[in-house]
Design an enzyme around this catalytic site. Structure first.
Site, PDB file in Angstrom:
ATOM      1  N   ASP A  10       0.778  -1.100   0.086  1.00  0.00           N
ATOM      2  CA  ASP A  10      -0.019  -0.107   0.167  1.00  0.00           C
ATOM      3  C   ASP A  10       0.907   1.260  -0.064  1.00  0.00           C
ATOM      4  O   ASP A  10       2.072   1.120   0.356  1.00  0.00           O
ATOM      5  CB  ASP A  10      -0.912  -0.148   1.186  1.00  0.00           C
ATOM      6  CG  ASP A  10      -1.845   1.291   1.497  1.00  0.00           C
ATOM      7  OD1 ASP A  10      -2.423   1.651   0.483  1.00  0.00           O
ATOM      8  OD2 ASP A  10      -1.529   1.924   2.592  1.00  0.00           O
ATOM      9  N   ASP A  12      -0.131   5.015   0.900  1.00  0.00           N
ATOM     10  CA  ASP A  12      -0.443   5.840   2.034  1.00  0.00           C
ATOM     11  C   ASP A  12      -0.263   5.343   3.358  1.00  0.00           C
ATOM     12  O   ASP A  12      -1.114   4.350   3.633  1.00  0.00           O
ATOM     13  CB  ASP A  12      -1.674   6.798   1.840  1.00  0.00           C
ATOM     14  CG  ASP A  12      -1.704   7.518   0.337  1.00  0.00           C
ATOM     15  OD1 ASP A  12      -0.435   8.160   0.104  1.00  0.00           O
ATOM     16  OD2 ASP A  12      -2.597   7.410  -0.265  1.00  0.00           O
TER      17      ASP A  12
HETATM   18 MG   LIG Z   1      -3.068   3.328   3.108  1.00  0.00          MG
END
Ligand SMILES: [Mg+2]
Ligand SMILES: [Zn+2]
Length: 188
Positions: A10, A12
């Protein structure tokens, strides 16, 4: 041809500091220890595949060009530390979005496994030997949905949710990387 293994990442809250709907490359900050951990994973033969939901596009907060600029900044900061992402997949969609082009129900928004399935096809990946690292429930559910060997929830972003048995909670990405490398050594 032998299938390859990947670590899905992922963006962020996992690779970079969570900024909530980040559209400005100037606000990209790598989380501590991330480049070093990614380098160890790459050196062990894992492809590094970033998978990111960017519903801010569908919501009209920023454009796909902004996403590309932010991702470019992430890549630039990582390359400075000697590590390269092998692939990047973006889901810009959201059913309740305001930008008609992107306000659709899709099969690529995590936790749907679309981005992993696309990567598997493009990179000849063995998904059952691949891993997922993220900071939200949707990330570890994504890992479960594509059949990851293990999924890790890091606590550097939103990841303070309860444990439920199908993923491992770690403080930060480097801890997940260490566990992946240990498992891979013990049972390749
Ligand atoms: Mg995230
Ligand atoms: Zn999508």
């Amino acid at each position: 041809m032998n299938q390859r293994k990947a670590v899905f990442l992922d963006r962020d809250g996992t690779l970079i500091v969570e900024r909530n709907y980040l559209g400005d490359p100037a606000r990209v900050t790598l989380l501590e220890g991330v480049p070093q951990a990614l380098k160890r994973l790459a050196d062990a033969g894992f492809l590094l595949v970033m998978v990111t939901n960017q519903s801010g596009v569908a919501r009209g907060y920023f454009t796909m060009d902004d996403v590309a600029r932010v991702n470019g900044r992430v890549a630039e900061l990582l390359e400075r530390e000697g590590v390269r992402l092998d692939a990047v997949y973006i889901c810009p969609h959201h059913e309740q979005g305001s930008v008609p082009e992107y306000a659709v129900s899709c099969t690529c928004r995590k936790p749907s496994p679309g981005m992993a399935l696309a990567a598997a096809k493009e990179w000849n990946l063995d998904l059952s030997a691949s891993y997922m690292i993220g900071d939200k429930h949707t990330d570890v559910s994504f890992g479960r949905n594509f059949g990851a060997r293990e999924s890790y929830l890091v606590r550097t972003g939103h990841g303070a949710e309860a444990e439920s048995g199908y993923y491992v909670v770690v403080a930060r990405l480097s801890e997940a990387a260490a566990d992946i490398l240990r498992r891979d050594r013990e049972n390749p």
